[in-house]
Design a protein around this motif. Structure first.
Motif, PDB file in Angstrom:
ATOM      1  N   SER A  21      74.655 -21.603  40.266  1.00 40.45           N
ATOM      2  CA  SER A  21      76.125 -21.017  39.872  1.00 40.45           C
ATOM      3  C   SER A  21      76.687 -22.043  38.960  1.00 40.45           C
ATOM      4  O   SER A  21      76.407 -23.389  38.769  1.00 40.45           O
ATOM      5  N   LEU A  22      77.387 -21.430  38.090  1.00 39.02           N
ATOM      6  CA  LEU A  22      78.462 -22.156  37.264  1.00 39.02           C
ATOM      7  C   LEU A  22      78.931 -23.213  37.991  1.00 39.02           C
ATOM      8  O   LEU A  22      80.065 -23.189  38.824  1.00 39.02           O
ATOM      9  N   GLN A  46      85.813 -18.818  42.387  1.00 38.73           N
ATOM     10  CA  GLN A  46      85.852 -18.244  41.302  1.00 38.73           C
ATOM     11  C   GLN A  46      86.523 -19.059  40.254  1.00 38.73           C
ATOM     12  O   GLN A  46      87.370 -19.636  40.706  1.00 38.73           O
ATOM     13  N   ASP A  51      85.562 -18.604  34.087  1.00 44.10           N
ATOM     14  CA  ASP A  51      84.973 -17.359  34.748  1.00 44.10           C
ATOM     15  C   ASP A  51      86.348 -16.473  35.062  1.00 44.10           C
ATOM     16  O   ASP A  51      86.285 -15.661  35.988  1.00 44.10           O
ATOM     17  N   TRP A  55      82.168 -12.610  35.723  1.00 45.04           N
ATOM     18  CA  TRP A  55      80.703 -12.552  35.375  1.00 45.04           C
ATOM     19  C   TRP A  55      80.012 -13.614  35.845  1.00 45.04           C
ATOM     20  O   TRP A  55      78.939 -13.170  36.616  1.00 45.04           O
ATOM     21  N   ALA A  56      80.442 -14.883  36.047  1.00 46.39           N
ATOM     22  CA  ALA A  56      79.561 -16.051  36.651  1.00 46.39           C
ATOM     23  C   ALA A  56      79.495 -15.737  38.231  1.00 46.39           C
ATOM     24  O   ALA A  56      78.263 -16.138  38.686  1.00 46.39           O
ATOM     25  N   ALA A  60      75.813 -15.425  39.671  1.00 46.65           N
ATOM     26  CA  ALA A  60      75.318 -16.201  40.810  1.00 46.65           C
ATOM     27  C   ALA A  60      74.796 -15.693  42.201  1.00 46.65           C
ATOM     28  O   ALA A  60      73.866 -15.745  42.771  1.00 46.65           O
ATOM     29  N   GLN A 242      75.481  -7.279  35.721  1.00 45.69           N
ATOM     30  CA  GLN A 242      75.672  -8.577  35.608  1.00 45.69           C
ATOM     31  C   GLN A 242      75.120  -9.202  37.107  1.00 45.69           C
ATOM     32  O   GLN A 242      74.447 -10.275  36.918  1.00 45.69           O
ATOM     33  N   SER A 267      75.627 -21.681  29.319  1.00 42.43           N
ATOM     34  CA  SER A 267      76.758 -20.459  29.243  1.00 42.43           C
ATOM     35  C   SER A 267      77.929 -20.411  28.538  1.00 42.43           C
ATOM     36  O   SER A 267      78.576 -19.441  28.467  1.00 42.43           O
ATOM     37  N   GLU A 271      80.932 -17.564  28.004  1.00 42.64           N
ATOM     38  CA  GLU A 271      82.190 -17.782  28.328  1.00 42.64           C
ATOM     39  C   GLU A 271      83.264 -17.284  27.374  1.00 42.64           C
ATOM     40  O   GLU A 271      84.405 -17.071  27.815  1.00 42.64           O
ATOM     41  N   ILE A 291      73.006 -14.753  29.688  1.00 41.10           N
ATOM     42  CA  ILE A 291      72.877 -16.247  29.905  1.00 41.10           C
ATOM     43  C   ILE A 291      71.804 -16.863  28.858  1.00 41.10           C
ATOM     44  O   ILE A 291      71.166 -16.050  28.516  1.00 41.10           O
TER      45      ILE A 291
END
Length: 317
Positions: A21-22, A46, A51, A55-56, A60, A242, A267, A271, A291
């Motif tokens: 995950s971001l 989030q 993000d 989207w991220a 994830a 996504q 990423s 972004e 990605i």
């Protein structure tokens, strides 16, 4: 057919939390409801700047969904997966016909616990063509595509887009504060410890690196000479696309790990909307990039922490 039970939920969630995950924000939760296992988006985790559109989070949670389904399949209790991607619920897993797992499924499941992002420089050893084909097929299996950048021209063009996006992000003080808030020197259950970061960037670097770490390298020394960069994308860009991209991402990452390859994600070009559109046009193919990946061989990386299982399990409500 009987539904999943509490033990199945714990099995699935234990695997799901190993997804990437971001900033290692881990924006997911899991719930057993009406015999099905639900993957939920935890919007409290989030990232407001990196993000803002979610989207991220969806990427994830898609990766976590893939892990959950794979763990159940490897245990002989495969799932039918329905993607939702709207509101809190991202996916629902319900029991499919029981069957023994295939050798390939067992191989992928066996590397879930040790797959990690390796932000250190990779060795110059090239990735063999047969492994490149295997990675492309892994993405295709999950209805996504993987574009491997071949040649100096393509790699240089991507590097320019990625570095430009990174500069845009770094000019935002709120982005800098958000990144710092997910970087840790002391022990934590989420975020990225400085020990797992890359060496601090140098002006000549081809690709941008997040400044998670604090260790330097000799001035003027290249980070790595010619990395293999891949862009993973989908035909559409709806929320459900996504989530599907997250599933494809995790299959690609596990396929790479099972083959002894190291990976990390880039990423920044996703972004920044303008950079993402520039990347899409540069690829000259249908679809939307979701990605970018850096792939190669290298020394084992440092794992990032995970929250305790009890923190991500929710009771029906």
């Amino acid at each position: 057919m009987a539904g999943y039970a509490g033990g199945d939920l714990r099995l699935a969630a234990s695997a799901a939390i190993r997804a990437p995950s971001l900033h290692n924000s881990q924006p997911w939760a899991f719930r057993l409801r009406d015999g099905g296992i639900e993957v939920l988006a935890d919007r409290s985790r989030q990232l407001a700047i990196a993000d803002s559109a979610g989207w991220a989070v969806r990427l994830a949670c898609g990766a976590a969904t893939f892990n959950a389904g794979l763990a159940l399949t490897a245990a002989g209790r495969p799932a039918a997966i329905a993607l939702r991607a709207y509101g809190e619920m991202i996916a629902r897993l319900t029991p499919a016909t029981p069957r023994p797992p295939t050798y390939g499924e067992v191989d992928l499941a066996s590397v879930m616990a040790r797959r990690m992002s390796n932000r250190r420089p990779f060795w110059p050893d090239p990735v063999p063509s047969e492994l490149r084909v295997r990675l492309i097929e892994a993405a295709r299996t999950e209805t996504a595509w993987l574009e491997l950048l071949v040649g100096t021209t393509a790699l240089t063009a991507f590097g320019e887009i990625a570095r430009s996006a990174d500069r845009v992000l770094r000019r935002n003080p709120r982005y800098q504060a958000e990144l710092a808030g997910w970087t840790y020197v002391t022990a934590a259950f989420d975020g990225v410890p400085v020990s797992a970061g890359a060496p601090l960037p140098e002006p000549q670097d081809l690709l941008p690196q997040r400044p998670y770490g604090d260790h330097r390298r000799a001035p003027g020394r290249d980070f790595e000479p010619e990395p293999l960069v891949a862009i993973l994308g989908t035909t559409g860009d709806r929320p459900v696309d996504q989530v599907a991209a997250g599933q494809a991402l995790q299959r690609v990452l596990l396929t790479a790990a099972a083959a002894g390859l190291a990976t990390s994600m880039i990423s920044q070009p996703i972004e920044v909307p303008a950079a993402r559109d520039q990347l899409r046009r540069s690829l000259r193919r249908d679809g939307v990039p979701q990605i970018a990946l850096r792939i190669g061989y290298g020394r084992p990386g440092r794992p990032t922490p995970r929250r305790p299982l009890e923190e991500v399990l929710r009771t029906p409500g």
